[in-house]
Design a protein around this motif. Sequence first.
Motif, PDB file in Angstrom:
ATOM      1  N   ASP A 108      43.900  33.038  -0.434  1.00  0.00           N
ATOM      2  CA  ASP A 108      44.118  31.680  -0.933  1.00  0.00           C
ATOM      3  C   ASP A 108      43.419  31.522  -2.277  1.00  0.00           C
ATOM      4  OD1 ASP A 108      44.281  28.996  -1.451  1.00  0.00           O
ATOM      5  OD2 ASP A 108      43.399  28.336   0.440  1.00  0.00           O
ATOM      6  N   PRO A 109      44.173  31.342  -3.383  1.00  0.00           N
ATOM      7  CA  PRO A 109      43.553  31.236  -4.704  1.00  0.00           C
ATOM      8  C   PRO A 109      42.820  29.919  -4.933  1.00  0.00           C
ATOM      9  CG  PRO A 109      45.900  30.831  -4.869  1.00  0.00           C
ATOM     10  CD  PRO A 109      45.647  31.262  -3.454  1.00  0.00           C
ATOM     11  N   SER A 110      42.997  28.974  -4.004  1.00  0.00           N
ATOM     12  CA  SER A 110      42.367  27.664  -4.187  1.00  0.00           C
ATOM     13  C   SER A 110      41.150  27.454  -3.294  1.00  0.00           C
ATOM     14  CB  SER A 110      43.394  26.560  -3.935  1.00  0.00           C
ATOM     15  OG  SER A 110      43.957  26.652  -2.642  1.00  0.00           O
ATOM     16  N   THR A 111      40.664  28.529  -2.692  1.00  0.00           N
ATOM     17  CA  THR A 111      39.522  28.403  -1.776  1.00  0.00           C
ATOM     18  C   THR A 111      38.312  27.771  -2.450  1.00  0.00           C
ATOM     19  OG1 THR A 111      40.231  30.309  -0.471  1.00  0.00           O
ATOM     20  CG2 THR A 111      37.921  29.680  -0.307  1.00  0.00           C
ATOM     21  N   ALA A 112      37.987  28.224  -3.648  1.00  0.00           N
ATOM     22  CA  ALA A 112      36.810  27.703  -4.347  1.00  0.00           C
ATOM     23  C   ALA A 112      36.964  26.222  -4.672  1.00  0.00           C
ATOM     24  CB  ALA A 112      36.567  28.502  -5.628  1.00  0.00           C
TER      25      ALA A 112
END
Length: 661
Positions: free
Chosen positions: A542-546
Amino acid sequence: MKKVLALLLVSAVMLGACGSNAKGSSSSKKSDLVSEYSSVYVTDLETLDYTFSSRKTNSDHYTNFVEGLLENDQYGNLKGDMAKSWEVSDDGLTYTYHLRKGVPWVDSEGNEYGADVTANDFVTGLKHAVDVQSETLYIVADSIKGLSDYIDGKTNDFSTVGVKAVDDYTLQYTLNKPEPFWNSKTTYGILYPINEEFLKSKGKDFGKPTPDSILYNGPFILANNTAKSVIEYTKNESYWDPKNVHLDTVKWTYNDGSDPDGLFKSYENGELSLARVYPNSPGYKDVTKAYPDGVTWSQTGGSTYNLTFNFNRGTFDATSKTTDKEKEDTQKAILDRNFRLAILFGFDKKSYNAQSVGEEGATKALRNTLVPADFVEIGGKPYGDTVASKLKTLDSDAFGDVNLSDGQDGYYNADKAKEYMEKAKTELEAKGVQFPIHLDMPVEETSEISVNMVKSLKKSVETSLGSDNVVVDIQLLNKDKYLAATYQATTGKAGDFDITNASGWGPDYTDPSSYLNIYDSRKGDMIHTLGLEASAVVQGTDPSTAAKKAINLSEYDALLDKAAAITDDLDARYTAYADAEAWLLDNALQVPIYADGGTPRVTNVVPFSGPYGWAGIAANKLKYVEVQSNIVTTDQYDKAKKAWETKKEETAKEAETTSSK
């Protein structure tokens, strides 16, 4: 879901057509009625696969072509459609529907296909929805027994799913847990029927935006769909309930929004049954001169249009930023709660909406919550009262003086906006962020009203916060690029904006979860409108975890889970969802702006002559709708509204009494 498009013609015209009907109150004689309905549309019909699409710009059409188990009556109550009766087991887990016999499927030429609607068609419809990975699976995935396992591939045997054709005319659903609102879900396309033989014959062509791609059991048949030109319906002569279909033909003409006054001219020429009018436009004087008592205002509805932030922007085709540093600084600012609160309090929604409806109606549709304040009740009082109390508890400094009621701007406060801007600036400068922060906001360049609204937002935000702190960079895009960057973007990464007003949300069923689940970080259907990906759906990492961690979205998920687990006490359930909404507002992940409706129009549509409902797509049908030969006057409308409100209250009490027996 009903993902709704924030284009002025869509919200004003299509919804304005279908208020509900107080029989005998409209003062319109049968001899005064006409059988043609004509209006405009602004976004092409993309698909007819009613089990797949989540976009209202599609469902507003196919809700007229195919019908499910139940529909909305004129007062917001559910009544039988394909189901003539039904019962619920004592434990609330099994719903059994008894279907009407002899309802034929017809083809695009109006010829009977040779098969009636049967229980197996509903089983086929749900299986097809899974096969095509429907955008609306979330509505039922966790509701129907075994469906989630089938979707996830834990079993490939669809017979283990809790939908069963007991016989040709008896359909049964088995749920995982009681859902008092389950019946309202049956008014959404994912639970509609599909003839299995026809589906196999069409293969991948099923549901394409051509008339012959589906079969019809609804009141109308699609006769013509020509992109950016015209969409036309004809009456289904084999429809099971002909006495409630008052239109022979329906015509939608494409309009790009570049000439707002042109709508009234078309109405005057007899080309439209109704027309949105614009008090700020030069042509409005012609409206009031021709019809001094003919401008009426549409009711507000369940859809909420909002301003959303992009928390993890991945596309920069439409931008004024020239350096990576500017991009990084904007992202850091958007992730800062105090910065978002500054935008919230610095945005003058009244002035914004006045660009569309004028000063007189600027506050009529304003909304300050995602879930309408009176959507459900808690202890006999509006749900919104509990949300307001909980929001003030979370942060009394920010929200102690905020009024969440509809019909006014509860947030705009320039002094408070400056206060939170200073807090944000201190935090962000400590992280190396340089000001001003540039916020890209796309808008369709040919829509004069939309451009003026975005300009109003820019003015109020920059005036409140100082253009040395925030600059809203308006990105003028053609329609296709605008839609691709916003409303039609299907992933967070594809969203090409920092802030946008492109979309809104209308409920799928009558429970607060229908609104609040859209931002569930794991599978929320509108999570991508925040620039984030649904972690349970995204392929790979998931690239939006941060970004999710930075805005503490797991806290929101936990509140949703807590509320969803409560199935035996509606007051407790709704109170728990009020906790979730208070969190959402406190963190300003989105800014509610206004509801659908609350717009001025001239119309020949008989007041309150269509179905009414908060949720689903059945309430948007043109069934029941009547069109008269002359304009609806304010006196006619007011009398009809009063009679409708009285009858609506009476039928609600009758329904409550019946359900308690």
